[in-house]
Scaffold this motif. Structure first.
Motif, mmCIF file in Angstrom:
data_model
loop_
_atom_site.group_PDB
_atom_site.id
_atom_site.type_symbol
_atom_site.label_atom_id
_atom_site.label_comp_id
_atom_site.label_asym_id
_atom_site.label_seq_id
_atom_site.Cartn_x
_atom_site.Cartn_y
_atom_site.Cartn_z
ATOM 1 N N UNK A 105 -6.179 -2.812 -9.627
ATOM 2 C CA UNK A 105 -6.691 -2.251 -8.379
ATOM 3 C C UNK A 105 -5.744 -1.127 -7.992
ATOM 4 N N UNK A 106 -6.288 0.053 -7.821
ATOM 5 C CA UNK A 106 -5.490 1.198 -7.375
ATOM 6 C C UNK A 106 -5.791 1.430 -5.892
ATOM 7 N N UNK A 107 -4.942 2.199 -5.243
ATOM 8 C CA UNK A 107 -5.053 2.387 -3.787
ATOM 9 C C UNK A 107 -5.301 1.035 -3.116
ATOM 10 N N UNK A 108 -4.443 0.088 -3.428
ATOM 11 C CA UNK A 108 -4.635 -1.307 -2.998
ATOM 12 C C UNK A 108 -4.410 -1.525 -1.503
ATOM 13 N N UNK A 109 -3.772 -0.587 -0.852
ATOM 14 C CA UNK A 109 -3.492 -0.713 0.584
ATOM 15 C C UNK A 109 -2.721 -1.981 0.925
ATOM 16 N N UNK A 110 -1.753 -2.309 0.061
ATOM 17 C CA UNK A 110 -0.870 -3.424 0.390
ATOM 18 C C UNK A 110 -0.072 -3.032 1.626
ATOM 19 N N UNK A 111 0.081 -3.866 2.590
ATOM 20 C CA UNK A 111 0.012 -5.326 2.589
ATOM 21 C C UNK A 111 -1.308 -5.915 3.091
ATOM 22 N N UNK A 112 -2.369 -5.126 3.203
ATOM 23 C CA UNK A 112 -3.619 -5.682 3.694
ATOM 24 C C UNK A 112 -4.182 -6.698 2.693
ATOM 25 N N UNK A 113 -4.824 -7.723 3.209
ATOM 26 C CA UNK A 113 -5.263 -8.876 2.421
ATOM 27 C C UNK A 113 -6.367 -8.565 1.413
ATOM 28 N N UNK A 114 -7.219 -7.617 1.719
ATOM 29 C CA UNK A 114 -8.441 -7.384 0.945
ATOM 30 C C UNK A 114 -8.194 -7.242 -0.560
#
Length: 167
Positions: A86-95
């Motif tokens: 998964x790229x552009x994972x937007x960690x730390x968001x859970x999704x």
């Protein structure tokens, strides 16, 4: 308050984790950050990484890379190891953590996360309920926004280490 950022495990590197033991304990999935967790920032997968992923696959692990980086960078890194990502994972968001587990058909009770940053990797994993491993960054040379985060990480790790010695 700071404890919500404390890692479950703090280890030297991704290569020092006893993955065979984790598999015996019932873990079946591993989510990995890439930059400064497996290789220096922006580097391609090297022989050590390729061998690690061959070993993990032979043990029986399902693996997904999770990076806040762009598609081109993650695809280039993933080419020799060929796992889900998964790229552009937007960690730390859970999704993205949930999506990664969905892709490799695991759940929070049998998946671990390995990363080098407290406020993205570890905190996100903790928010989802994943056992997590914080690894020491491979390369101290980083982008300015990460350098700033590292300053605050040192504060959290100071208290984490202090509390760990009490136990």
């Amino acid at each position: 308050m700071l404890s919500k950022f404390y890692p479950d495990h703090y280890v030297k590197s991704s290569f020092s984790i006893n993955y065979e033991k984790l598999y015996k304990q019932g873990y079946r999935g591993i989510l990995f950050d890439i930059d400064n967790t497996l290789v220096k920032h922006g580097a391609d997968a090297n022989d050590e990484v390729v061998e690690l992923f061959k070993r993990l696959k032979s043990i029986g692990f399902k693996i997904c890379l999770m990076s806040n980086n762009k598609l081109e960078r993650v695809e280039r890194f993933n080419k020799p190891i060929a796992v889900d990502f998964i790229y552009k994972a937007n960690k730390p968001f859970k999704k993205s953590y949930l999506e990664a587990m969905n892709r490799i058909h695991t759940n929070k009770s049998n998946t671990i996360f390995v990363g080098d940053q407290l406020f993205t990797d570890v905190w996100g994993a903790k928010r989802v309920g994943l056992r997590n491993y914080l690894v020491k960054p491979i390369d101290p040379k980083e982008e300015i926004q990460i350098v700033i985060k590292r300053y605050f990480e040192r504060i959290v790790l100071y208290f984490y280490n202090k509390q760990s010695k009490i136990k």
